[in-house]
Scaffold this motif. Sequence first.
Motif, PDB file in Angstrom:
ATOM      1  N   UNK A 135       2.057   1.196   3.579  1.00 46.53           N
ATOM      2  CA  UNK A 135       3.736   0.840   3.643  1.00 46.53           C
ATOM      3  C   UNK A 135       4.683   2.002   3.338  1.00 46.53           C
ATOM      4  N   UNK A 136       4.386   2.629   2.273  1.00 47.58           N
ATOM      5  CA  UNK A 136       5.243   3.730   1.534  1.00 47.58           C
ATOM      6  C   UNK A 136       4.411   4.943   1.762  1.00 47.58           C
TER       7      UNK A 136
ATOM      8  N   UNK B 204       1.884  13.614   4.016  1.00 47.84           N
ATOM      9  CA  UNK B 204       3.228  12.726   3.732  1.00 47.84           C
ATOM     10  C   UNK B 204       3.800  12.850   5.027  1.00 47.84           C
ATOM     11  N   UNK B 205       4.189  13.993   5.691  1.00 46.70           N
ATOM     12  CA  UNK B 205       5.094  14.176   6.739  1.00 46.70           C
ATOM     13  C   UNK B 205       4.663  13.511   7.960  1.00 46.70           C
TER      14      UNK B 205
ATOM     15  N   UNK C 126       0.779  -1.113   0.078  1.00 48.82           N
ATOM     16  CA  UNK C 126      -0.045   0.202  -0.102  1.00 48.82           C
ATOM     17  C   UNK C 126       0.976   1.200  -0.114  1.00 48.82           C
ATOM     18  N   UNK C 127       0.457   2.398  -0.705  1.00 54.40           N
ATOM     19  CA  UNK C 127       1.060   3.564  -0.619  1.00 54.40           C
ATOM     20  C   UNK C 127       0.469   4.703  -0.519  1.00 54.40           C
ATOM     21  N   UNK C 128       0.796   5.816   0.020  1.00 54.82           N
ATOM     22  CA  UNK C 128       0.256   7.025  -0.145  1.00 54.82           C
ATOM     23  C   UNK C 128       0.914   7.799  -1.079  1.00 54.82           C
ATOM     24  N   UNK C 129       0.469   8.321  -2.140  1.00 61.00           N
ATOM     25  CA  UNK C 129       0.918   8.833  -3.509  1.00 61.00           C
ATOM     26  C   UNK C 129       0.976  10.452  -3.403  1.00 61.00           C
TER      27      UNK C 129
ATOM     28  N   UNK D 124       5.722   5.097   7.910  1.00 61.11           N
ATOM     29  CA  UNK D 124       5.752   4.858   6.374  1.00 61.11           C
ATOM     30  C   UNK D 124       7.144   4.910   5.738  1.00 61.11           C
ATOM     31  N   UNK D 125       7.501   4.064   5.027  1.00 61.08           N
ATOM     32  CA  UNK D 125       8.927   4.332   4.396  1.00 61.08           C
ATOM     33  C   UNK D 125       8.574   5.350   3.213  1.00 61.08           C
ATOM     34  N   UNK D 126       9.938   6.044   2.922  1.00 59.30           N
ATOM     35  CA  UNK D 126       9.685   7.517   2.139  1.00 59.30           C
ATOM     36  C   UNK D 126      10.696   7.012   0.853  1.00 59.30           C
TER      37      UNK D 126
END
Length: 259
Positions: A117-118, A135-136, A91-94, A143-145
């Motif tokens: 996850x990212x 994002x911050x 999963x990701x926040x984009x 979450x991994x950047x």
Amino acid sequence: MAERKPIESWLTDMDGVLIHEGVPIPGADAFIKRLRESGKPFLVLTNNSIYTARDLHARLLRMGLEVPEENIWTSALATAKFLDDQRPGGTAYVVGEAGLTTALHAVGYVLTDSQPDFVVLGETRTYSFEAMTKAVRLINEGARFICTNPDATGPSLEGVLPATGSVAALITAATGKKPYFVGKPNPLMMRAGLNQIGAHSETSAMIGDRMDTDVLAGLEAGMTTYLVRTGLTSDADIDRYPYRPSRVVDSIADLVDRI
């Protein structure tokens, strides 16, 4: 310089090599035509993650450059491939545009702002304070950047624009977490591209207009490197770097007969 094997596959940057400010560079059409006729594997690369390969195919076609979708490799596609290898079905926040979200959907990623996850940062023309704040907070929560590319600025018809690297620096300052950059000069993007077309670095060449991304990535991936003078790098700039391209040429037109 040690003799290298004959070049059997070609990778070329797009902006500054094939096109400049939306206009084809003289010789680009002949170069692409010769590549397609030769049957040799090739890729057109870009660190810009805004557009999908289909978008770029259409944009290039309107300029008279016929590059099939499967011969276009973006930092967004490389990022999706990297994440799929690292954590399949994650999963990701984009923060980015269709080029990035489409690539992530294609490898089965779920896009969410709930415990992703990212956090994946890409190029966009509409960075919002709200998205950067989200994002911050997600990175601070674990979450991994990841970033598609490290370019601090990008070109536009109006002048220089802040790009992914600049926004990444802001997020790093707020979180203390540095991102992993997938795009050039990370040779990962090049190696993934070579794998995509079944090519090998010792018989491949990279053409670019920048020492700090194109040439460095090609060099670290083990390829022959060509620097063209139609982009951002002057002859005086070359001497400021501790490494050199294999060859410096005036433009892509000088490489048509090498295919």
